[in-house]
Design an enzyme around this catalytic site. Sequence first.
Site, PDB file in Angstrom:
ATOM      1  N   GLU A 336      37.539  41.273  14.936  1.00 43.10           N
ATOM      2  CA  GLU A 336      38.715  40.405  15.006  1.00 43.10           C
ATOM      3  C   GLU A 336      39.732  40.875  16.027  1.00 43.10           C
ATOM      4  O   GLU A 336      40.495  40.075  16.564  1.00 43.10           O
ATOM      5  CB  GLU A 336      39.404  40.318  13.629  1.00 43.10           C
ATOM      6  CG  GLU A 336      38.522  39.796  12.508  1.00 43.10           C
ATOM      7  CD  GLU A 336      37.859  40.950  11.757  1.00 43.10           C
ATOM      8  OE1 GLU A 336      37.373  40.724  10.662  1.00 43.10           O
ATOM      9  OE2 GLU A 336      37.831  42.069  12.303  1.00 43.10           O
ATOM     10  N   ASP A 379      38.030  44.447  56.556  1.00 43.83           N
ATOM     11  CA  ASP A 379      38.097  44.536  58.009  1.00 43.83           C
ATOM     12  C   ASP A 379      38.474  45.967  58.345  1.00 43.83           C
ATOM     13  O   ASP A 379      39.043  46.676  57.523  1.00 43.83           O
ATOM     14  CB  ASP A 379      39.145  43.555  58.543  1.00 43.83           C
ATOM     15  CG  ASP A 379      39.008  43.331  60.050  1.00 43.83           C
ATOM     16  OD1 ASP A 379      38.240  44.077  60.686  1.00 43.83           O
ATOM     17  OD2 ASP A 379      39.687  42.437  60.568  1.00 43.83           O
ATOM     18  N   ASP A 654      44.394  40.586  54.785  1.00 44.48           N
ATOM     19  CA  ASP A 654      45.843  40.389  54.846  1.00 44.48           C
ATOM     20  C   ASP A 654      46.264  39.220  55.720  1.00 44.48           C
ATOM     21  O   ASP A 654      47.460  38.987  55.894  1.00 44.48           O
ATOM     22  CB  ASP A 654      46.528  41.656  55.342  1.00 44.48           C
ATOM     23  CG  ASP A 654      46.061  42.068  56.742  1.00 44.48           C
ATOM     24  OD1 ASP A 654      45.190  41.370  57.315  1.00 44.48           O
ATOM     25  OD2 ASP A 654      46.558  43.085  57.257  1.00 44.48           O
ATOM     26  N   ASP A 658      41.574  35.504  56.373  1.00 44.46           N
ATOM     27  CA  ASP A 658      40.888  36.142  55.250  1.00 44.46           C
ATOM     28  C   ASP A 658      40.911  35.291  53.987  1.00 44.46           C
ATOM     29  O   ASP A 658      40.309  35.673  52.978  1.00 44.46           O
ATOM     30  CB  ASP A 658      41.535  37.499  54.936  1.00 44.46           C
ATOM     31  CG  ASP A 658      41.369  38.493  56.061  1.00 44.46           C
ATOM     32  OD1 ASP A 658      40.276  38.518  56.654  1.00 44.46           O
ATOM     33  OD2 ASP A 658      42.318  39.237  56.356  1.00 44.46           O
TER      34      ASP A 658
END
Length: 927
Positions: A336, A379, A654, A658
Amino acid sequence: MPESSSAAGSGHLAAAPASVTPFPGADSGTDSATGSGGNLTATAPASGTGPTALQTLRALDSGPRGLLEAEAEIRLGRTGENVLPARRPVPWPRRFLRSLRDPFTSVLLGLGLVSALVSAWGTACVILTLVAVSCLLRSAEEHRADRSTSALRELVATTATVVRRASDDAPPLEREVPVADLVPGDVIRLRPGDLVPADVRLLRTDGLTVHQSALTGESAPVVKQALDVPDPALSGAGPFAQPQWCFQGSSVTSGSGTAVIVATGGATRFAAAHGGRAGQRGASAFDRSVQGISWTLIRFMLLTPPLVLMANAALRGRGLETLPFAVAVAVGLTPEMLPVIVTTTLARGAARLARTSGVIVKRLPALHDLGAVDVLCLDKTGTLTEDRPVVAGATDGADRSDPDVLRWAAVSALWTLQLAELPAADALDEAVLDAADACGPPAAGEVDPEAYEGVAVLPFDPVRRVATAVVRRPGRLGVHTLVTKGAVEAVLDRCAMDGAERDRLLALADRKAGTGLRLLAVARADRVARAGAYTPSDERGLTFLGLVALRDVPAPSAADALGVLARRGVSVKVLTGDHPGTAARVCADLGLHPEGRPGPDDVVTAEVVDSLSDAELVRVADRATVFARCTPEHKARIVSALRAGGHTTGFLGDGVNDLPALHAADVGICPRNAVDVAREAADVVLAEKDLTAIDRAVLAGRRSSGNIATYLRITLSSNLGNVIAMLTAGLMLPFLPMLPAQVLVQNLCFDAAQLAFAFDRPAASVLRRPTALRPRDFLRFITGFGLLNAAADLATFGVLALALHNASGDGGEAAFHAGWFTENLLTQALVMILLRTGRSAAERRAGGPLRAAAAILAAVGVALPLTPLGPLLGMSALPPLYYLLLGSVLGLYAVGLTAARRRYERRHLPDAEPDQVTERQGERVGR
């Protein structure tokens, strides 16, 4: 453009003239500046060309100088915050009722109602109490988690640049305000990387392109223009095709613009199109795992009551009087506290991570998914390398050193930075300018960057892969010079040259890039001066000037961070738009390639990716380390292929380019200084773009996941053992082995003790590998240890028979119930302590909260039958002989449990002892 009169300070909003509606073709009630409820919102036209910019401003009682601050506050009070309906706070009653939708809670509620129907009021009351307690705890934890998440979200809250005035006579000032504070009539600035914060009408643009895939599904950026007189040719097109409108949910790819807001919050087309579900993602890996385990147990729970009823009717002749006992047994199987434990553990982990590391988890299940990540895609720029490239040289088309090539690149960089209104200076442009300054003043006949004046700029975007500055030189009247720089292939495609020359230059660039250099091609062209705007179509017929070579500086902490991630079982894939040689060189320097240098299968180009089917890409993505020349679509496809191959993926990005990959990954990660659209799409926001921060986030995720997994293993194996023992004893005894109320009180005590799992410190070995909740593994674990627990319970049956052989009647039943109640809680306390996995003695020791909870649980098991509450529950005091014999059974059970755990660890955790670094880091994360 003249400005309309202001209504600031009057408290009233001027309605649009009857003949001038800002949005012809919109629904009635939204085609005027003032709706019936005083909301100053509207929508873009569904058809027709719409009003001019001036008409729109007048209808909204605004102007190009923006609203007054006081007027903006009045409008905010009338229209409400600029948030989607799904983001509004959930009231307590609705949160409580929503908790009932949890599968386990729903089954418990059903069992409680069945008990009430057969007049088993004691059982019904205890079950409904469990339901109420579980829902209250879950609601409280969700409320606390929402408050924590809201506080964390404010740290990365998306803002917008708005133009406002303090008074009628004050000059307009630009300032950043939270998107939620925007109102219709506000004038805002749009720049690359910005989210479009509301539905807007463009007033001015400069090379503006936006992604509106969230609304239209089209992947390519769309050109937007501030057409003062809308194009009649678009009169039949939908609103998204009209260039003068931008909509919430889209993002700026390149260029800049000024716009006036026409609709906010729930009145936007984004809210209408998504029905309040915008921003919600599909089920995460964690959700799928927990649901798989939950539904397996629920099927078993629903099967248990009928089996108990049929077995007792066939062997003991009992009828519906055993139904409360059957219901109690089914309840005994239920974890539970699972929703409460999960919510508490993840919320605590997210809050600790934000407090100690500045890492913000925006979606709580993403913390578990972080712990399960086994492939990290990123990257290289700013992560593996410093976001500070340096120029290594500049050469002409014959590969001879030529400083003029660098100076022409500096002309383009200078005016791109000056005119493009970029949210942050481009690192390549800064490197070019620094190198040009280092060259000193130009000699006679050489290019002088300071002698040129900027006219216009076409900023870089990931589709064109070039940037162009339009400049003029004083004294050369009637001539504009276009200076273009960017990716070699993209620049050569825009130059006037034959195929052989192009192939020669491409081969030259490939040889230079193969040595690990990054290359910018530079070209120029003279054009007849004109007043009209320049567009990408003007980037044709250029004259190639040469190449600027740059090299990346590896980040000081990257190599160490990559080594730590590798030891944690996280492999790194580099997805970059750079040349394969450049990326491979950096990765080799940092030790990403297993043999120190890239093999034939380690580096894959975008051209190869395009040639592969989805099934083939799954195999290639699993094998390769570097993917070069990637567009945003390539990155998203590679991430999706890794997920299809069974990996849990994280993506660190960023930029606007992207965004598709951030959505495709299990966990989207971005730094705090990322563009707005990336921060909004990401699940996790880092204080800095640093692999060390990701390692800390992964550790926190594994810690939370480890606690949840430990709770599930221990709880389910203990519950299963108790249920098997009760079912077996129930068929052997002439009376029920435990009364329904006793089963439920025992379950309630165990549930309360289980809260300690949310505060436990997991073993260091848990932090060494990705954590994942796999239903099949759990079922094997709980079956094996559940049978061992059932054996201990049945051994207690023999002890009780020996200790109580002289007892008879109701006194014997009450003593039997008390003895089994005590044994069950003591064995559950032992399981909590001994079933925590770990190879060393330090790892096997449970944390303070868990030890305390187990001790309290054991004390309750021994003391409760001796208190006045014992007789009320049908239990009586036990003879001293029972406790002596029970101690022997528990000692043998502890030995057997320890031996079984060690055997399980040897088979399923075959790794060597955790290294000391991992143990120390695990200790720090656990504090």
